[in-house]
Design a protein around this motif. Structure first.
Motif, PDB file in Angstrom:
ATOM      1  N   VAL A 159     -30.442 -20.862  22.466  1.00  0.00           N
ATOM      2  CA  VAL A 159     -30.056 -19.614  23.411  1.00  0.00           C
ATOM      3  C   VAL A 159     -30.094 -18.320  22.920  1.00  0.00           C
ATOM      4  O   VAL A 159     -29.962 -18.050  21.787  1.00  0.00           O
ATOM      5  CB  VAL A 159     -28.793 -20.111  24.136  1.00  0.00           C
ATOM      6  N   ILE A 160     -29.722 -17.436  23.817  1.00  0.00           N
ATOM      7  CA  ILE A 160     -30.017 -15.933  23.343  1.00  0.00           C
ATOM      8  C   ILE A 160     -28.375 -15.637  23.041  1.00  0.00           C
ATOM      9  O   ILE A 160     -27.417 -15.789  23.504  1.00  0.00           O
ATOM     10  CB  ILE A 160     -30.370 -14.971  24.569  1.00  0.00           C
ATOM     11  N   ASN A 172     -24.118  -8.398  16.485  1.00  0.00           N
ATOM     12  CA  ASN A 172     -23.478  -7.248  16.627  1.00  0.00           C
ATOM     13  C   ASN A 172     -22.417  -6.926  15.430  1.00  0.00           C
ATOM     14  O   ASN A 172     -21.591  -7.936  15.228  1.00  0.00           O
ATOM     15  CB  ASN A 172     -22.805  -7.335  17.939  1.00  0.00           C
ATOM     16  N   LYS A 223     -26.518  -3.543  16.663  1.00  0.00           N
ATOM     17  CA  LYS A 223     -26.439  -4.585  17.858  1.00  0.00           C
ATOM     18  C   LYS A 223     -28.032  -5.204  18.293  1.00  0.00           C
ATOM     19  O   LYS A 223     -28.771  -4.070  18.306  1.00  0.00           O
ATOM     20  CB  LYS A 223     -25.638  -4.120  18.909  1.00  0.00           C
ATOM     21  N   HIS A 224     -28.218  -6.089  18.312  1.00  0.00           N
ATOM     22  CA  HIS A 224     -29.526  -6.565  18.872  1.00  0.00           C
ATOM     23  C   HIS A 224     -29.457  -8.131  19.214  1.00  0.00           C
ATOM     24  O   HIS A 224     -29.000  -8.896  18.616  1.00  0.00           O
ATOM     25  CB  HIS A 224     -30.507  -6.530  17.757  1.00  0.00           C
ATOM     26  N   ASP A 225     -30.026  -8.286  20.573  1.00  0.00           N
ATOM     27  CA  ASP A 225     -30.080  -9.740  20.884  1.00  0.00           C
ATOM     28  C   ASP A 225     -30.903 -10.511  19.939  1.00  0.00           C
ATOM     29  O   ASP A 225     -31.902 -10.276  19.501  1.00  0.00           O
ATOM     30  CB  ASP A 225     -30.691  -9.657  22.342  1.00  0.00           C
ATOM     31  N   VAL A 282     -33.076 -13.467  20.163  1.00  0.00           N
ATOM     32  CA  VAL A 282     -33.886 -14.213  21.251  1.00  0.00           C
ATOM     33  C   VAL A 282     -34.725 -15.370  20.778  1.00  0.00           C
ATOM     34  O   VAL A 282     -35.639 -15.069  19.948  1.00  0.00           O
ATOM     35  CB  VAL A 282     -34.701 -13.308  21.997  1.00  0.00           C
ATOM     36  N   PRO A 283     -34.604 -16.460  21.504  1.00  0.00           N
ATOM     37  CA  PRO A 283     -35.249 -17.340  20.795  1.00  0.00           C
ATOM     38  C   PRO A 283     -36.877 -17.222  21.080  1.00  0.00           C
ATOM     39  O   PRO A 283     -37.134 -16.682  22.289  1.00  0.00           O
ATOM     40  CB  PRO A 283     -34.945 -18.741  21.605  1.00  0.00           C
ATOM     41  N   ILE A 329     -37.197 -10.313  15.870  1.00  0.00           N
ATOM     42  CA  ILE A 329     -37.305  -8.882  15.837  1.00  0.00           C
ATOM     43  C   ILE A 329     -36.584  -8.167  14.491  1.00  0.00           C
ATOM     44  O   ILE A 329     -35.463  -8.657  14.326  1.00  0.00           O
ATOM     45  CB  ILE A 329     -36.836  -8.287  16.924  1.00  0.00           C
ATOM     46  N   CYS A 331     -20.790 -12.142  17.964  1.00  0.00           N
ATOM     47  CA  CYS A 331     -21.695 -12.529  19.136  1.00  0.00           C
ATOM     48  C   CYS A 331     -21.338 -11.692  20.327  1.00  0.00           C
ATOM     49  O   CYS A 331     -20.743 -11.843  20.797  1.00  0.00           O
ATOM     50  CB  CYS A 331     -22.038 -14.064  19.515  1.00  0.00           C
ATOM     51  N   ALA A 332     -22.505 -11.159  20.622  1.00  0.00           N
ATOM     52  CA  ALA A 332     -22.487 -10.144  21.878  1.00  0.00           C
ATOM     53  C   ALA A 332     -22.808 -10.762  23.300  1.00  0.00           C
ATOM     54  O   ALA A 332     -22.759 -10.025  23.985  1.00  0.00           O
ATOM     55  CB  ALA A 332     -23.098  -8.698  21.499  1.00  0.00           C
ATOM     56  N   GLN A 333     -23.654 -11.783  23.355  1.00  0.00           N
ATOM     57  CA  GLN A 333     -24.292 -12.169  24.344  1.00  0.00           C
ATOM     58  C   GLN A 333     -23.841 -13.625  24.806  1.00  0.00           C
ATOM     59  O   GLN A 333     -23.946 -14.534  23.486  1.00  0.00           O
ATOM     60  CB  GLN A 333     -25.760 -12.297  24.103  1.00  0.00           C
ATOM     61  N   LEU A 334     -23.243 -14.059  25.875  1.00  0.00           N
ATOM     62  CA  LEU A 334     -22.732 -15.113  26.300  1.00  0.00           C
ATOM     63  C   LEU A 334     -23.706 -16.343  26.016  1.00  0.00           C
ATOM     64  O   LEU A 334     -24.658 -16.376  26.163  1.00  0.00           O
ATOM     65  CB  LEU A 334     -22.176 -15.164  27.921  1.00  0.00           C
ATOM     66  N   CYS A 335     -23.037 -17.287  25.032  1.00  0.00           N
ATOM     67  CA  CYS A 335     -24.074 -18.084  24.631  1.00  0.00           C
ATOM     68  C   CYS A 335     -23.392 -19.599  24.756  1.00  0.00           C
ATOM     69  O   CYS A 335     -24.039 -20.583  24.155  1.00  0.00           O
ATOM     70  CB  CYS A 335     -24.520 -18.007  23.148  1.00  0.00           C
TER      71      CYS A 335
END
Lengths: 610, 68, 276, 315
Positions: free
Chosen positions: D175-176, D180, D187-189, D191-192, D196, D282-286
């Motif tokens: 998942v995303i 961070n 900080k960067h997402d 992404v599957p 990047i 981790c900055a994005q809910l996963c």
């Protein structure tokens, strides 16, 4: 004035079935087609959802204040059950459900239905001098579809695996591989989108077609303008989310891969091996579709609030709004721009420099009309004769609160500063300042302001003060610390923030936020008492207790079916207060000009008998 | 915009589509052969003419109906 | 004061149209955004994919062409139904309205055949180096499952979604004829362990089919909705012609606007999915 | 200044680009505060001067007033400066110029996120990344490399040398997630499907940060048992029976036995320092383990980094 509208054809009655439904309770209050009853239905349902969403948040705040400690009351743990709160401690998955559903309920089932469904429905036809909405049956359908959507959302808590838990943004692939609750969420959203579609068509047609004679577009109260722009946003921004919902439903139900790129590995096993999915989708596609709706949605939340505040400020300063036309143009521009800023929510997903430059530039541009609207409202205070009534207190509080919300959006709209603040508590603080101390304060203002129109009685001033001051202070002590938590680098949606050393550093602030939130719930008790007690026991007032100029005050309180005893005719702009050379300090829109020129008090020509 | 206006717009789009589809089929025919494609292409081009003729007829027939 | 809704039949003096017509156009505007978002998603997914099949190689163009003709014709009959009311010819209206409904049903029937063809068409990815792969001469073969000889001679009646659904873990598979021929090769026996993936040409097969089924499916739902409305105004709804003909004509016009929009969507869908 | 003292404004920053991020945030807040205070004073003044009272009447028309226009134009101009002067150029440099240049001393790392762990993948001495395939994934070869002995892979521990540009290719395999490092303004997402590159450079080593930071006092309780990160004790603790439970300077991880021992000895708070004070969050809910998806960041000297890679290769 005759009894029939000059332009209504005989068959019009047939289309408006509510006209002869006043016989039974069921048809009068449940399946009513009267915009006023529907408005009240929306209002009460929305307030219930608002309170429910607030309760979810209070549960979350326990885990955040006292991580991994059992809930203080055993009965509460028992109520939640062993799956959601094993040993009284909130389970991480349940915490995520609470978070996702808090956001969804507050935005889609609480604030928008109150701001648009309740106030828009009740007030817009009255303010434009119309007997009802253009499509009463559609209006009823819109409410009941919304209601069903809400029931589906609530029911999803009880399906295996619980409710949706991937955040209100439902980013795939997480939401794609989530439990069944996510499917319910999607179906619920389709209902809510349908409801708002029906509603927005109705609003636009009503405002465009059914204004009273003499009520030109630039004589409309700003509230009606705000609702018109909002309706356009709902009409055009929601379908892309519906598209996204359909695609995600396809992914979840029929196994497609719209949002699933090739080569996923879940739990160290290639996802294709366990599911046979094909891959080839894009995880970011959802975000584009979602934010294409969800950014305009911000203005759907804020514009009606601005409309309410504009009405109350004009009425309580006893002078015209400063820059009425500028306000209208700014609102239209805001609505237009809101469609081309969405990707500023996605700066961290690796978009190209050209794209990010475009979106941060449009984001800076959209801040200008917001600044203009706020400036107009504050300048309107100058030279007034300000009455500090309860609605005015809430409306005045809206101004600085919305200002904080808006200004803290600036660092989030620039890629470079967003780098540190993206997905932190700073973001939570920012948008809650816009929506909670901002919009919800304005909604309270609207409730206190129009309550006498709905019931014929005023809400208690003492209880109003008891409600206002603690609410104002506590709202700030909830959301202000969040800016500092975010600055410290604390990420949002953390089940246990003390895992991180920077989270432990700001834990005292987290404690403060939680206690403020719980006290805010207590602070709503005076409002609840006031709301219900005043219905029957409030001070009786005349049809125009605030001495306001707009058309809704020309109708009896509460307005009968069909709203007006005589068809109002409009002779001037919406905010003709303290007109020089007149004895009264207000000149209603429908007052005949000859009486005004003679210098007699322009009392509304409405018979008080009702 | 009335149904009349929308219908005219629709017929215009259909005409353009039929022409485009005919061109596409003829190109396919030129590349791969096959009488089916030739027939499709010719038929589609003919229908585009027919649609245009119908459009004019329709305009005449509903002369008195408003465009609004 | 009366609760009659103004301008529900007569056109508003400023905007020039009655309420319902404005309403239906606003609804269509939101539909444009809905299909616009789906078309955009399609473009995004297609440009982001490594390879994209040409629609004409897998989809049935003759059937789709037939459907296009049907829909364009149904627009004509729809507008004629409305024009008949305008000219006060209720009998003709009934005729054209019926024709429109029949054409719409025809569209759905053709669509059902098209969908059926896809749902009974299978693709097998064989295990590299397996005996079956040698026999088939390729790792990926398409064709259909021979129901008569499937498994141990008994017919497979259930719909096979993946190799886990196989009776006895075996199928008899008839590959598609090679290009330029119409002769089906002989059926071959395939066991579950020979196959990496067995799938029919459903939405989950790849993103092309996902787009195809989603877009045409949503369009099909719109057609079905249109049929319901058309039927309503043909049968119970047409009573209004006697009491309030002007309002009834307005309703048929709104229906027609919706129907034209649905047909227009198809005219864009057809080239996008089948030809490009 | 204590580099990891949090809660007032920014945490310390140990990256080269961080100061420009902080500066922009500061400037935006100066603008915001100036506007807010201006509005606020004007509003309060109005509320007092123009309150309703006997003998006071509202004015129908205001005198011609241009102040608001000037203010609005000024706001627009300031925003333009912030946009053109800071945000766009610095962002372009962080995201798009440096990762693609051929700085001779740059270190290239791949970061692969999954529920709920971070993998850091370094090329071996040959400087090439091994081909990877999901089919080969097993506990001993978590990334599915063709030859796992040729590359270095580290789980939940991110090492890189100080004062060198680090290019990280961030991706995810389920998942995303959000890559961070607050202390470095990174900080960067993740992404599957996307890989990047981002870029940063550290200015201080872990040892320097560790020396400058003040100890935290941790409350002893069962909640600590789940913590996987190593701490260093800053005080000695004796168990109830008099034996040494912890010596000052000990590196330890909170385990069930230790927490029980500490509780038994009546210790309520313990003075400790994090062994790796720089954290990757981790900055994005996963998913359910989101808040526990933490990795330690170690900014090494050249020698330490070489030793780390060598250690990972040996396994």
């Amino acid at each position: 004035m005759t009894d029939t509208h000059p332009n209504g054809s005989p068959g019009a009655r047939e289309a408006h079935g509510g006209g002869h439904g006043e016989t039974s309770f069921l048809w009068k209050y449940v399946f009513s087609q009267d915009h006023k009853v529907i408005g009240i239905q929306y209002g009460i349902t929305g307030l219930c959802f608002l309170f429910f969403g607030f309760t979810l948040m209070m549960l979350m705040r326990w885990q955040l204040a006292y991580p991994n400690q059992p809930l203080p009351w055993p009965w509460l743990a028992e109520l939640l059950g062993n799956i959601r709160a094993p040993g009284g401690v909130l389970e991480a998955g349940f915490y995520n459900q609470l978070g996702a559903m808090h956001g969804t309920i507050m935005v889609f089932l609480g604030v928008v239905p109150i701001a648009v469904g309740a106030f828009g429905n009740y007030v817009v036809p009255l303010q434009i001098g119309a007997p009802d909405m253009a499509f009463p049956k559609l209006n009823m359908a819109s409410y009941w579809v919304y209601f069903c959507g809400g029931v589906i959302m609530l029911a999803s808590f009880f399906v295996p695996g619980g409710a949706a838990s991937s955040g209100w943004t439902s980013y795939p692939p997480l939401s794609n591989i989530a439990t069944q609750g996510q499917t319910w969420w999607l179906v619920g959203m389709v209902f809510l989108i349908t409801s708002s579609l029906l509603g927005s068509v109705n609003f636009i047609v009503t405002i465009v077609q059914m204004r009273a004679p003499g009520l030109s577009m630039f004589r409309l109260p700003f509230f009606v303008w705000a609702q018109l722009v909002t309706a356009f946003l709902l009409l055009l921004a929601f379908p892309p989310l519906e598209a996204a919902g359909v695609l995600q439903l396809m992914d979840r139900v029929f196994g497609t891969s719209f949002f699933l790129p090739s080569g996923l590995v879940v739990n160290a096993i290639p996802y294709a091996q366990t599911t046979g999915y094909s891959g080839g989708g894009s995880a970011l596609l959802w975000q584009h579709l979602f934010w294409f709706l969800a950014h305009p949605e911000v203005y759907v939340l804020i514009l009606p609030a601005m409309g309410i505040v504009a009405e109350i400020v004009a009425n309580n300063t006893r002078k015209p709004l400063w820059g009425y036309r500028l306000l209208v143009y700014a609102a239209i521009f805001l609505g237009f721009m809101s469609f081309i800023v969405w990707a500023h929510h996605m700066f961290m997903t690796g978009m190209g420099t050209v794209m990010s430059t475009f979106f941060q530039t449009t984001t800076m541009i959209i801040s200008i009309p917001s600044v203009i609207i706020l400036t107009c409202m504050i300048l309107s205070l100058w030279g007034g004769s300000i009455r500090f009534s309860i609605p005015m207190l809430f409306a005045l509080a809206f101004l600085p609160m919305f200002a904080i919300g808006g200004l803290t959006g600036l660092p989030l709209g620039l890629t470079l500063s967003d780098l540190h603040l993206h997905d932190t508590y700073y973001v939570i603080g920012h948008f809650h300042y816009v929506v909670a101390p901002g919009t919800i304060m304005a909604l309270f203002a609207g409730i206190y302001y129009w309550y006498p129109k709905v019931t014929g009685r005023k809400m208690s001033g003492l209880l109003g003060h008891l409600h206002f001051w603690p609410t104002l202070i506590l709202m700030n002590s909830i959301f202000m610390p969040m800016f500092f938590m975010g600055m410290a680098g604390l990420n949002r949606r953390m089940y246990d923030q003390t895992v991180y050393v920077h989270g432990r550093g700001v834990q005292p602030l987290s404690l403060m936020v939680s206690w403020s939130a719980w006290m805010l719930a207590v602070a709503q008790i005076p409002f609840i008492i006031n709301f219900f007690k005043s219905w029957k026991a409030g001070e009786k007032v005349n049809d125009n207790p605030w001495e306001a100029t707009t058309l809704e005050w020309a109708a009896p309180s509460p307005p009968p079916h069909g709203n007006f005893t005589t068809l109002p005719e409009v002779h001037r702009g919406p905010y003709e207060y303290s007109v020089p050379g007149q004895s009264g300090d207000f000149c209603p829109q429908h007052a005949r000009p000859d009486s005004a020129s003679e210098g007699t008090p322009s009392a509304p020509p409405v018979p008080a008998a009702h | 915009m009335s149904l009349k206006a929308f219908h005219i717009f629709f017929i215009l789009v259909s005409t353009a589509f039929a022409l485009g589809f005919g061109g596409w089929a003829l190109r396919e025919y030129a590349r791969d052969g096959g009488l089916g494609m030739l027939a499709t292409g010719a038929g589609s081009c003919l229908s585009s003419v027919a649609l245009a003729v119908y459009g004019v007829w329709f305009l005449r027939k509903l002369k008195h109906v408003s465009y609004l | 004061m009366s609760t009659a809704i103004p301008w529900s039949v007569k056109p508003h003096p400023v905007t020039g149209i009655p309420n319902a017509k404005l309403g239906i156009w606003l609804f269509l505007a939101s539909e444009v955004m809905l299909f616009g978002a789906l078309f955009s998603s399609y473009i995004l997914i297609r440009t982001g994919s490594e390879q994209w099949p040409m629609g004409r190689t897998i989809l049935n163009i003759p059937l789709a062409t037939l459907n296009t003709v049907i829909l364009i014709t149904s627009s004509v009959t729809m507008v004629m139904a409305w024009a008949s009311l305008k000219m006060n010819q209720f009998g003709k209206f009934k005729l054209f309205q019926t024709l429109t409904i029949l054409l719409a049903l025809g569209f759905m029937v053709v669509k059902a055949f098209e969908y059926g063809g896809k749902l009974h068409h299978y693709e097998v990815t064989l295990v590299e180096g397996s005996e079956a792969a040698d026999k088939a001469g390729a790792l990926k073969i398409t064709g259909h499952i021979d129901h008569a000889t499937a498994g141990n001679g008994g017919a497979i009646t259930s719909w096979i979604r993946s190799r886990d659904d196989l009776h006895d873990g075996k199928i008899s598979f008839v590959a598609d004829p090679p290009a330029g021929s119409h002769e089906h090769p002989a059926a071959i026996e395939l066991a579950a362990e020979d196959m990496e993936r067995l799938t029919f040409f459903g939405p989950h097969r790849d993103t092309f089919f996902a787009v195809y089924f989603t877009l045409t499916g949503l369009h099909g739902i719109h057609v079905l909705g249109g049929i319901v409305v058309l039927l309503y105004f043909l049968l119970p709804g047409s009573r209004m012609w006697r009491t309030d003909p002007e309002r009834f004509t307005g309703r048929i016009e709104c229906t027609g606007l919706y129907w034209h929009f649905v047909d227009l969507v198809w005219i864009f869908l057809f080239p996008t999915l089948y030809l490009l | 200044m204590d580099p990891v003292k949090f809660g007032y404004w920014f945490p310390a920053d140990v990256s080269t680009h961080g100061p420009s991020v902080d500066l922009l945030i500061d400037y935006v807040h100066y603008l915001a505060v100036a506007l807010f205070v201006g509005w606020g004073i004007f509003m309060l003044y109005c509320l007092i001067r123009f309150r309703q009272r006997p003998g006071h009447k509202a004015q129908y028309e205001l005198p011609h007033f241009k102040g608001s226009k000037y203010a609005e134009v000024a706001v627009a101009l300031i925003e333009l400066v912030l946009l053109l002067g800071f945000s766009i150029p610095v962002w372009a440099s962080i995201r798009y110029e440096l990762p693609r240049t051929d700085a001779p001393d740059k270190v290239v790392v791949r970061c692969i996120a999954e529920q709920f762990a971070w993998y850091f993948w370094y090329p071996g001495p040959d400087g090439e990344f091994e081909p990877a395939s999901a089919d080969r994934i097993k506990p001993s070869n978590p990334l599915g490399l063709r030859d796992p002995s040729r590359d270095a892979v580290s789980k939940d521990e991110f090492h890189f040398p100080v004062n060198r540009p680090i290019v990280v290719y961030v991706t995810s395999r389920d998942v995303i997630h959000g890559f961070n490092i607050p202390l470095m303004r990174v900080k960067h997402d993740a992404v599957p499907g996307l890989n990047i590159p981002i870029w940063f450079q550290a200015t201080k080593t872990n040892d320097e940060i560790f020396a400058a930071m003040s100890p935290e006092r941790l409350r002893i309780g069962p909640a600590l048992v789940g913590r996987k990160e190593p701490y260093i004790a800053m005080e000695a603790v004796k168990a109830a029976d008099g034996s040494d439970l912890l010596k000052s300077g000990d590196t330890f991880v909170f385990g069930e036995a230790l927490v029980k021992g500490l509780t038994g000895a009546g210790v309520q708070e313990l003075s400790v320092k994090l062994k790796f004070p720089v954290e990757l969050a981790c900055a994005q809910l996963c998913g359910n383990g989101h808040s526990g998806m933490r990795a330690a960041v170690s900014i090494d000297t050249e020698e330490q980094f070489a030793a780390f890679i060598a250690g990972k290769m040996a396994k």
